[in-house]
Scaffold this motif. Structure first.
Motif, PDB file in Angstrom:
ATOM      1  N   ALA A   1      57.723   7.516 -46.667  1.00  0.00           N
ATOM      2  CA  ALA A   1      56.981   6.458 -45.974  1.00  0.00           C
ATOM      3  C   ALA A   1      57.614   6.179 -44.618  1.00  0.00           C
ATOM      4  CB  ALA A   1      56.948   5.186 -46.818  1.00  0.00           C
ATOM      5  N   GLU A   2      58.926   6.211 -44.586  1.00  0.00           N
ATOM      6  CA  GLU A   2      59.624   5.942 -43.333  1.00  0.00           C
ATOM      7  C   GLU A   2      59.232   6.948 -42.242  1.00  0.00           C
ATOM      8  OE1 GLU A   2      64.273   5.635 -42.708  1.00  0.00           O
ATOM      9  OE2 GLU A   2      63.506   4.270 -44.265  1.00  0.00           O
TER      10      GLU A   2
ATOM     11  N   ALA B   1      57.893  -3.128 -49.559  1.00  0.00           N
ATOM     12  CA  ALA B   1      58.077  -1.863 -48.854  1.00  0.00           C
ATOM     13  C   ALA B   1      57.635  -0.706 -49.739  1.00  0.00           C
ATOM     14  CB  ALA B   1      59.545  -1.706 -48.470  1.00  0.00           C
ATOM     15  N   TYR B   2      57.163   0.378 -49.144  1.00  0.00           N
ATOM     16  CA  TYR B   2      56.868   1.587 -49.922  1.00  0.00           C
ATOM     17  C   TYR B   2      58.144   1.990 -50.656  1.00  0.00           C
ATOM     18  CZ  TYR B   2      52.164   2.299 -48.129  1.00  0.00           C
ATOM     19  OH  TYR B   2      50.829   2.159 -47.864  1.00  0.00           O
ATOM     20  N   GLY B   3      57.998   2.186 -51.972  1.00  0.00           N
ATOM     21  CA  GLY B   3      59.165   2.445 -52.792  1.00  0.00           C
ATOM     22  C   GLY B   3      59.447   1.282 -53.740  1.00  0.00           C
ATOM     23  N   THR B   4      58.563   0.300 -53.744  1.00  0.00           N
ATOM     24  CA  THR B   4      58.708  -0.828 -54.682  1.00  0.00           C
ATOM     25  C   THR B   4      58.217  -0.400 -56.068  1.00  0.00           C
ATOM     26  OG1 THR B   4      58.416  -2.455 -52.915  1.00  0.00           O
ATOM     27  CG2 THR B   4      57.941  -3.194 -55.168  1.00  0.00           C
TER      28      THR B   4
ATOM     29  N   LEU C   1      49.206   6.646 -47.460  1.00  0.00           N
ATOM     30  CA  LEU C   1      50.178   7.703 -47.768  1.00  0.00           C
ATOM     31  C   LEU C   1      49.987   8.291 -49.160  1.00  0.00           C
ATOM     32  CD1 LEU C   1      53.492   6.272 -46.274  1.00  0.00           C
ATOM     33  CD2 LEU C   1      51.975   8.033 -45.322  1.00  0.00           C
ATOM     34  N   PHE C   2      49.385   7.528 -50.069  1.00  0.00           N
ATOM     35  CA  PHE C   2      49.249   8.013 -51.446  1.00  0.00           C
ATOM     36  C   PHE C   2      47.992   8.854 -51.591  1.00  0.00           C
ATOM     37  CE2 PHE C   2      51.866   4.082 -52.316  1.00  0.00           C
ATOM     38  CZ  PHE C   2      53.007   4.753 -52.729  1.00  0.00           C
ATOM     39  N   ASN C   3      48.178  10.145 -51.755  1.00  0.00           N
ATOM     40  CA  ASN C   3      47.083  11.101 -51.981  1.00  0.00           C
ATOM     41  C   ASN C   3      45.911  10.879 -51.025  1.00  0.00           C
ATOM     42  OD1 ASN C   3      46.140  13.379 -53.229  1.00  0.00           O
ATOM     43  ND2 ASN C   3      45.422  12.361 -55.076  1.00  0.00           N
ATOM     44  N   PRO C   4      46.177  10.937 -49.732  1.00  0.00           N
ATOM     45  CA  PRO C   4      45.137  10.618 -48.750  1.00  0.00           C
ATOM     46  C   PRO C   4      43.946  11.573 -48.840  1.00  0.00           C
ATOM     47  CG  PRO C   4      47.041  11.629 -47.685  1.00  0.00           C
ATOM     48  CD  PRO C   4      47.448  11.331 -49.103  1.00  0.00           C
ATOM     49  N   GLY C   5      42.785  11.035 -48.567  1.00  0.00           N
ATOM     50  CA  GLY C   5      41.571  11.862 -48.534  1.00  0.00           C
ATOM     51  C   GLY C   5      40.890  12.017 -49.879  1.00  0.00           C
ATOM     52  N   LYS C   6      41.530  11.525 -50.947  1.00  0.00           N
ATOM     53  CA  LYS C   6      40.916  11.669 -52.263  1.00  0.00           C
ATOM     54  C   LYS C   6      40.105  10.403 -52.592  1.00  0.00           C
ATOM     55  CE  LYS C   6      43.244  15.299 -52.061  1.00  0.00           C
ATOM     56  NZ  LYS C   6      44.623  15.337 -52.496  1.00  0.00           N
ATOM     57  N   VAL C   7      39.168  10.553 -53.484  1.00  0.00           N
ATOM     58  CA  VAL C   7      38.265   9.495 -53.955  1.00  0.00           C
ATOM     59  C   VAL C   7      37.474   8.914 -52.775  1.00  0.00           C
ATOM     60  CG1 VAL C   7      38.001   7.406 -55.352  1.00  0.00           C
ATOM     61  CG2 VAL C   7      39.920   8.939 -55.787  1.00  0.00           C
ATOM     62  N   VAL C   8      38.077   8.017 -52.007  1.00  0.00           N
ATOM     63  CA  VAL C   8      37.331   7.348 -50.942  1.00  0.00           C
ATOM     64  C   VAL C   8      37.599   7.971 -49.570  1.00  0.00           C
ATOM     65  CG1 VAL C   8      37.291   5.140 -52.142  1.00  0.00           C
ATOM     66  CG2 VAL C   8      39.193   5.663 -50.616  1.00  0.00           C
ATOM     67  N   GLY C   9      38.439   8.994 -49.522  1.00  0.00           N
ATOM     68  CA  GLY C   9      38.904   9.508 -48.214  1.00  0.00           C
ATOM     69  C   GLY C   9      37.787  10.083 -47.361  1.00  0.00           C
TER      70      GLY C   9
END
Lengths: 456, 456
Positions: B53-54, B169-172, B448-456
């Motif tokens: 994420a950073e 933060a991403y990573g929680t 950042l999480f699985n971009p473009g899938k489902v609603v992408g």
């Protein structure tokens, strides 16, 4: 305002408004609504939502008002949307084992209507004779047969709702979920709306999954125990034995007596607690399971345990279970708890309830969907007795803490509403609470749908 | 980057990376990942998510890669999180009938482990010997026994996931849902994450509900039909008769022959289609139901229908069902459809498939979870045959449109991934799509999480 709602059934009589401004939760605060409206169609709801949103008037939808968490309580200045007139069964599709209903249909009325088609709608909150499907969906209501057959969410295939926010202007009608038994096209918004307590929009139609009717009456096994904790141990033993009754209910002596005094069903109350198990495997398997349950009850120390051979007696016992709450409410204001713990911890939680009652000098009667680990301690506090009320509230909070410490939850089936907002904050982490708030803000950016409930 | 991931199992071998960059969906595009990582613990995942994420590196989590929609396909520059080494069964809690597992546990391995405790995990996608619980949860996988026992979501009590966005933060690391059988404290985020295809975060642990093991082997009834549409009519007749098998599968001649040529199970393929029904009511009730199902098959025009008295034969038939997809895949690239229609429309949908195949000159074999209305037409297109590929894709799209017109959905259980994004746009209204997008943006603002899938 009224000009925008021409032709709709508007209520502004103060007494009626007062009765529509709250549900059945004891001591939950409620405000003064501006008016109530009784829509008959989705389009009526659409008009109300659009008109109120334009003026920033908050909306509180309600069904029969049998809720026990204050989830349907009005805030000051709210428009109440009383959905009790939207009580049409739109379709029973026997070929696909589904029913489509308006939200104001009473649970038992739906059960009767689908039974005529050889079908069964399992979710059976104790309020089923009065509570509506809309309210059941809004709270993801449970009931007696969840143990084997699941909760309301497991039966919701699709929803129609009037929403706002990302969907468009407030007053936009959307269809969520599916009519099919499976479906994964997009995020499961029908599941998200189920149990959201009206905070995302107003549900105006529901498509439910049904099951084939059971072919014979279930067997009832009754076990009598000399303490509620002993009864709790029998519940844990039953799960260990791999037995899965359709229902497994606990009733303590105080509840039994209150029902008997009211309804004269002929129940004796020698035992400290009764367990009622319902077994519905068909044919001989059902008889075998009933015998096995009775044997487990006896091994776990029951005073006696036997299969009820008298259908009227069995029905009276389950009726007593369903009537326990109103029977106690006749005697005194009742604050209802709804904790749920892992089944193995049921005896521990029952012991904790006794300890908490003693410590605070509170009078607590207990009914429980024991097989689910879902306990309803009913805390009695005579009207006007301020000390009893304070003891009740302290006991209520302590039970939440005890349940969380056992890996449980503060609400198994009644919902967060107003009464469990603090408990929920104890139970969930700040990160999860922040996710909850973010989703509410996303779907209702103007905070008009049932404001202050759940995450409020 | 690498310094931040010290001590983790990083894959940068080009061939291995290539194999990890996509699932089993035919012709779904995939990009070139920067690397893959094989975490062993939640903390490993937390480190990976935070580090990526950073740097704005997208994350694509995957299990066994048996998906059929491209849901686990990499985008260019992605970090692949291969969860196959997180394959520990953390706990089997027999007293509470739950199991807690890491996401990389294979479905059949979990089934075996819980069976040793007299318990059963029902969800059974045909990929169960290979697919992982994490992938099953990400897609809300279905399978054969959904008809009576529901889909994966119905078994997910709670989840642990590594997220970002409103949670922190991403990573929680968050825990969603409950360990108890009921629980309504807050919105049902565990249900929302189930089926979200990794687009909200990385699931690192799952607590599942189990059921008591079935006490005896289910009965199998086989019906042979001279057309797939006739078999479909028998499915509709079965629902009308109020019969609820544990599974009701359809296999056409092409599938049967492909399995027989590969595995030599001794299956004959005289009929155009077989229906396989599994009945698991215990004792005599199971036998009665089996006889009733055979009778319905015969009345609906079966060439023959009988209860299989040979357990090996019955097992071979269900094995054939599970092996149909890999058996066809041996012969040719296969584009797999996953439409679901109301059960009463199964014969219509089967007729539509035949019409579409004829119109496009496409070769289509069909397997179906017929009792769920969930059909898997398998469109074959020999490698290198561009015309066949175009015909396959045209047929694929036409089947989606046909299913939607029948009140169905474009994906019953495989998920949207990449292949059903257009279909989903056809199925859902713009308002509902906007709600989907808004929820994704809320829970994953950096996409950042699985971009473009489902609603992408």
């Amino acid at each position: 305002m009224k000009d925008l709602l021409t032709g709709l059934d508007i209520v502004d009589d103060a007494d009626v408004l007062e009765s529509l401004a709250h549900d059945d939760a004891e001591w939950a605060p409620y405000g003064k609504p501006v008016a109530a409206v009784r829509p008959k169609t989705t389009d009526d709801v659409r008009r109300v939502v659009a008109a109120c949103a334009e003026r920033g008037i908050p909306l509180v939808a309600r069904g029969a008002g049998t809720g026990l968490s204050g989830g349907a309580n009005a805030v000051d200045g709210a428009m109440i949307i009383d959905l009790s007139k939207m009580n049409k069964i739109v379709e029973i599709d026997a070929e696909n084992m589904t029913a489509t209903v308006q939200p104001g249909v009473v649970n038992d009325d739906l059960k009767k209507a689908v039974a005529a088609h050889g079908l069964w709608y399992p979710p059976d909150p104790a309020s089923a004779p009065w509570s509506t499907i809309g309210g059941n969906v809004a709270t993801n209501a449970g009931g007696l047969c969840c143990l084997k057959y699941g909760v309301t969410r497991d039966y919701v295939l699709g929803l129609e709702a009037v929403v706002g926010g990302p969907a468009g202007a407030y007053g936009t009608v959307v269809r969520l979920g599916h009519r099919t038994t499976k479906g994964v096209s997009g995020y499961d918004l029908a599941a998200l709306f189920t149990g959201s307590e009206g905070t995302f929009g107003v549900i105006t139609e529901i498509t439910l999954r049904l099951r084939p009717a059971r072919r014979e009456a279930p067997r009832t096994v009754v076990g009598a125990f000399d303490s509620v904790v002993a009864a709790g141990s029998a519940v844990a033993a039953l799960t260990r034995a791999g037995l899965l009754p359709a229902a497994l209910e606990l009733l303590d002596r105080t509840c039994l007596r209150a029902v008997e005094e009211w309804k004269h069903l002929g129940l004796s109350a020698d035992a400290a607690a009764l367990l009622l198990a319902q077994l519905d495997s068909p044919g001989a398997a059902g008889d075998e399971e009933a015998a096995a349950v009775a044997a487990v009850f006896r091994e776990a120390g029951a005073m006696w345990a036997e299969q009820s051979t008298d259908e009227i007696e069995a029905e009276a016992l389950f009726a007593a279970r369903r009537l326990a709450y109103p029977a106690l409410e006749r005697l005194s204001p009742v604050l209802t708890e709804d904790v749920c713990v892992p089944r193995s911890r049921v005896p521990d939680m029952l012991a904790a309830i006794e300890e908490i009652a003693t410590r605070h000098g509170a009078t607590i009667a207990t009914i429980a969907h024991a097989g689910d680990g879902n306990l309803h301690p009913l805390i009695l506090a005579p009207a006007g007795d301020e000390q009893a009320r304070l003891a009740a509230q302290a006991a209520f909070e302590d039970m939440l803490t005890a349940a969380i410490a056992m890996g449980g939850t503060v609400t198994g089936e009644h919902g967060v509403g107003l009464l469990k907002r603090d408990g929920m904050k104890q139970e969930l982490s700040p990160s999860v609470l922040a996710m909850q708030v973010a989703i509410k803000q996303t779907l209702d950016p103007l905070n008009l749908f049932n404001p202050g409930k759940v995450v409020g």
